[in-house]
Design a protein around this motif. Sequence first.
Motif, PDB file in Angstrom:
ATOM      1  N   PHE A   1       0.796  -1.028  -0.210  1.00  7.79           N
ATOM      2  CA  PHE A   1       0.030  -0.051   0.031  1.00  7.79           C
ATOM      3  C   PHE A   1       0.829   1.256  -0.028  1.00  7.79           C
ATOM      4  N   ARG A   2       0.342   2.361  -0.600  1.00  7.87           N
ATOM      5  CA  ARG A   2       1.019   3.572  -0.556  1.00  7.87           C
ATOM      6  C   ARG A   2      -0.339   4.621  -0.570  1.00  7.87           C
ATOM      7  N   SER A   3       0.076   5.561   0.522  1.00  8.68           N
ATOM      8  CA  SER A   3      -0.933   6.532   0.590  1.00  8.68           C
ATOM      9  C   SER A   3      -0.074   7.926   0.785  1.00  8.68           C
ATOM     10  N   LEU A   4      -0.620   9.074   0.171  1.00 10.80           N
ATOM     11  CA  LEU A   4       0.093  10.402   0.068  1.00 10.80           C
ATOM     12  C   LEU A   4      -1.046  11.258   0.935  1.00 10.80           C
ATOM     13  N   TRP A   5      -0.514  11.992   2.042  1.00 14.15           N
ATOM     14  CA  TRP A   5      -1.465  12.820   2.617  1.00 14.15           C
ATOM     15  C   TRP A   5      -0.825  14.140   2.685  1.00 14.15           C
TER      16      TRP A   5
ATOM     17  N   PRO B   1       6.505  20.147   8.556  1.00 13.80           N
ATOM     18  CA  PRO B   1       6.999  18.520   8.673  1.00 13.80           C
ATOM     19  C   PRO B   1       7.082  18.299   9.975  1.00 13.80           C
ATOM     20  N   ALA B   2       7.687  19.185  10.903  1.00 11.36           N
ATOM     21  CA  ALA B   2       8.181  18.785  12.413  1.00 11.36           C
ATOM     22  C   ALA B   2       6.926  18.592  13.139  1.00 11.36           C
ATOM     23  N   THR B   3       5.644  19.327  12.855  1.00 16.03           N
ATOM     24  CA  THR B   3       4.625  19.089  13.675  1.00 16.03           C
ATOM     25  C   THR B   3       3.821  17.925  13.059  1.00 16.03           C
ATOM     26  N   VAL B   4       3.732  17.535  11.931  1.00 18.40           N
ATOM     27  CA  VAL B   4       3.256  16.198  11.440  1.00 18.40           C
ATOM     28  C   VAL B   4       3.952  15.131  12.034  1.00 18.40           C
ATOM     29  N   TYR B   5       5.470  15.201  12.039  1.00 18.15           N
ATOM     30  CA  TYR B   5       6.004  14.133  12.367  1.00 18.15           C
ATOM     31  C   TYR B   5       5.767  13.950  13.900  1.00 18.15           C
ATOM     32  N   ASP B   6       5.679  15.086  14.837  1.00 17.96           N
ATOM     33  CA  ASP B   6       5.445  14.904  16.226  1.00 17.96           C
ATOM     34  C   ASP B   6       4.286  13.975  16.291  1.00 17.96           C
ATOM     35  N   ALA B   7       3.138  14.455  15.441  1.00 17.63           N
ATOM     36  CA  ALA B   7       1.787  13.897  15.789  1.00 17.63           C
ATOM     37  C   ALA B   7       2.149  12.401  15.211  1.00 17.63           C
TER      38      ALA B   7
ATOM     39  N   VAL C   1       1.183  -6.441  16.774  1.00 18.93           N
ATOM     40  CA  VAL C   1       2.167  -5.729  17.662  1.00 18.93           C
ATOM     41  C   VAL C   1       3.096  -4.952  16.566  1.00 18.93           C
ATOM     42  N   ALA C   2       3.428  -3.467  16.834  1.00 20.01           N
ATOM     43  CA  ALA C   2       4.033  -2.662  16.126  1.00 20.01           C
ATOM     44  C   ALA C   2       5.405  -2.389  16.964  1.00 20.01           C
ATOM     45  N   ARG C   3       6.458  -2.639  16.139  1.00 21.89           N
ATOM     46  CA  ARG C   3       7.973  -2.544  17.108  1.00 21.89           C
ATOM     47  C   ARG C   3       8.527  -1.692  16.120  1.00 21.89           C
ATOM     48  N   GLU C   4       8.868  -0.383  16.854  1.00 26.25           N
ATOM     49  CA  GLU C   4       9.885   0.611  16.145  1.00 26.25           C
ATOM     50  C   GLU C   4      11.055   0.018  15.547  1.00 26.25           C
ATOM     51  N   VAL C   5      11.198   0.168  14.298  1.00 25.27           N
ATOM     52  CA  VAL C   5      12.658  -0.035  13.726  1.00 25.27           C
ATOM     53  C   VAL C   5      13.435   1.061  13.354  1.00 25.27           C
ATOM     54  N   ARG C   6      12.863   2.069  12.909  1.00 27.17           N
ATOM     55  CA  ARG C   6      13.539   3.532  12.953  1.00 27.17           C
ATOM     56  C   ARG C   6      12.760   4.678  13.174  1.00 27.17           C
ATOM     57  N   ARG C   7      13.403   5.543  13.801  1.00 25.87           N
ATOM     58  CA  ARG C   7      12.765   6.809  14.134  1.00 25.87           C
ATOM     59  C   ARG C   7      13.673   7.832  13.992  1.00 25.87           C
ATOM     60  N   ASP C   8      13.528   8.647  12.904  1.00 30.15           N
ATOM     61  CA  ASP C   8      14.686   9.727  12.434  1.00 30.15           C
ATOM     62  C   ASP C   8      13.958  10.947  12.182  1.00 30.15           C
ATOM     63  N   PRO C   9      13.989  11.778  13.116  1.00 36.62           N
ATOM     64  CA  PRO C   9      13.002  13.277  12.914  1.00 36.62           C
ATOM     65  C   PRO C   9      13.824  14.025  11.727  1.00 36.62           C
ATOM     66  N   ASP C  10      15.255  13.937  11.659  1.00 30.68           N
ATOM     67  CA  ASP C  10      16.044  14.610  10.837  1.00 30.68           C
ATOM     68  C   ASP C  10      15.468  14.298   9.179  1.00 30.68           C
ATOM     69  N   ALA C  11      15.377  12.976   8.964  1.00 37.00           N
ATOM     70  CA  ALA C  11      15.096  12.558   7.597  1.00 37.00           C
ATOM     71  C   ALA C  11      13.410  12.329   7.475  1.00 37.00           C
ATOM     72  N   GLY C  12      12.618  12.787   8.801  1.00 35.26           N
ATOM     73  CA  GLY C  12      11.362  12.596   8.696  1.00 35.26           C
ATOM     74  C   GLY C  12      10.462  11.321   8.659  1.00 35.26           C
ATOM     75  N   VAL C  13      11.372  10.217   8.990  1.00 35.90           N
ATOM     76  CA  VAL C  13      10.902   9.015   8.911  1.00 35.90           C
ATOM     77  C   VAL C  13      10.735   7.981  10.226  1.00 35.90           C
ATOM     78  N   LEU C  14       9.634   7.503  10.064  1.00 35.57           N
ATOM     79  CA  LEU C  14       9.053   6.753  11.194  1.00 35.57           C
ATOM     80  C   LEU C  14       8.612   5.354  10.622  1.00 35.57           C
TER      81      LEU C  14
ATOM     82  N   ALA D   1       8.599  18.523   3.317  1.00 36.17           N
ATOM     83  CA  ALA D   1       7.946  19.870   3.286  1.00 36.17           C
ATOM     84  C   ALA D   1       7.360  19.942   1.630  1.00 36.17           C
ATOM     85  N   ARG D   2       6.088  20.836   1.930  1.00 34.40           N
ATOM     86  CA  ARG D   2       5.456  20.996   0.331  1.00 34.40           C
ATOM     87  C   ARG D   2       4.804  22.213   0.698  1.00 34.40           C
ATOM     88  N   GLU D   3       4.733  22.813  -0.464  1.00 38.55           N
ATOM     89  CA  GLU D   3       4.124  24.452  -0.348  1.00 38.55           C
ATOM     90  C   GLU D   3       2.614  23.989   0.426  1.00 38.55           C
ATOM     91  N   GLY D   4       2.619  25.035   1.305  1.00 41.88           N
ATOM     92  CA  GLY D   4       1.372  24.943   2.194  1.00 41.88           C
ATOM     93  C   GLY D   4       1.477  24.114   3.349  1.00 41.88           C
TER      94      GLY D   4
END
Length: 148
Positions: free
Chosen positions: A8-12, A18-24, A64-77, A95-98
Motif C-alpha cells: 500500500f502507498r498513501s500520500l497525505w 513537517p516537524a509538527t506532522v512528524y510529532d503527531a 504488535v508494532a515494533r519501532e525499527v527506525r525513528r529519524d526526525p531529521d529525515a522525517g522517517v518513522l 515539506a511541500r508548499e502550504g
Amino acid sequence: MDWTHYRFRSLWALPARPATVYDALERVEDYPRWWRQVREVNRIDDTSGVVRIRSLLPYDMTFVAREVRRDPDAGVLEVAMTGDVDGWARWTITAREGGSLARYDQVVDVKKPLLRRFAVPGRPVFRLNHWLMMRAGRRGLAAYLEAV
C-alpha cells in the motif's frame, strides 16, 4: 501471485510544518483521538505496542508494532508488524508548499485466518477497506493539526 500479500502507498497533503506532522505521527498512542479506525493502542514498552484497527468491514485486526527506525531529521518513522498482519509500515514526512506531505508505505502478509480464507474473492474489498481507512486518517489528522 500470493493473494495474501499487500503493498500500500498513501500520500497525505497536510496543512502543517513537517516537524509538527512528524510529532503527531510519532505519538502512536494518540492515534485513536484523531483516527477513528485505530481503535486501541497499548504500549508494551518504549519501542513497541499492541494496535487494534477496524475500518468499514466488520472485523478487527490486531498486531504488535515494533519501532525499527525513528529519524526526525529525515522525517522517517518505521515499524515492523506481527500478528494478524506481518510486515512493515513507514511514514516519510517532507515539506511541500502550504505544509507537508506524509507518505505512508506498507508491505504486509495477512495472517488472520478469516481474511486468508477469503483472500481471492475479498481482495478488492480489502483494498477498498484500506483506502477508506487511510482517507479517514488523513482527514482526522488534518483536523487534529488545525485544532492544535
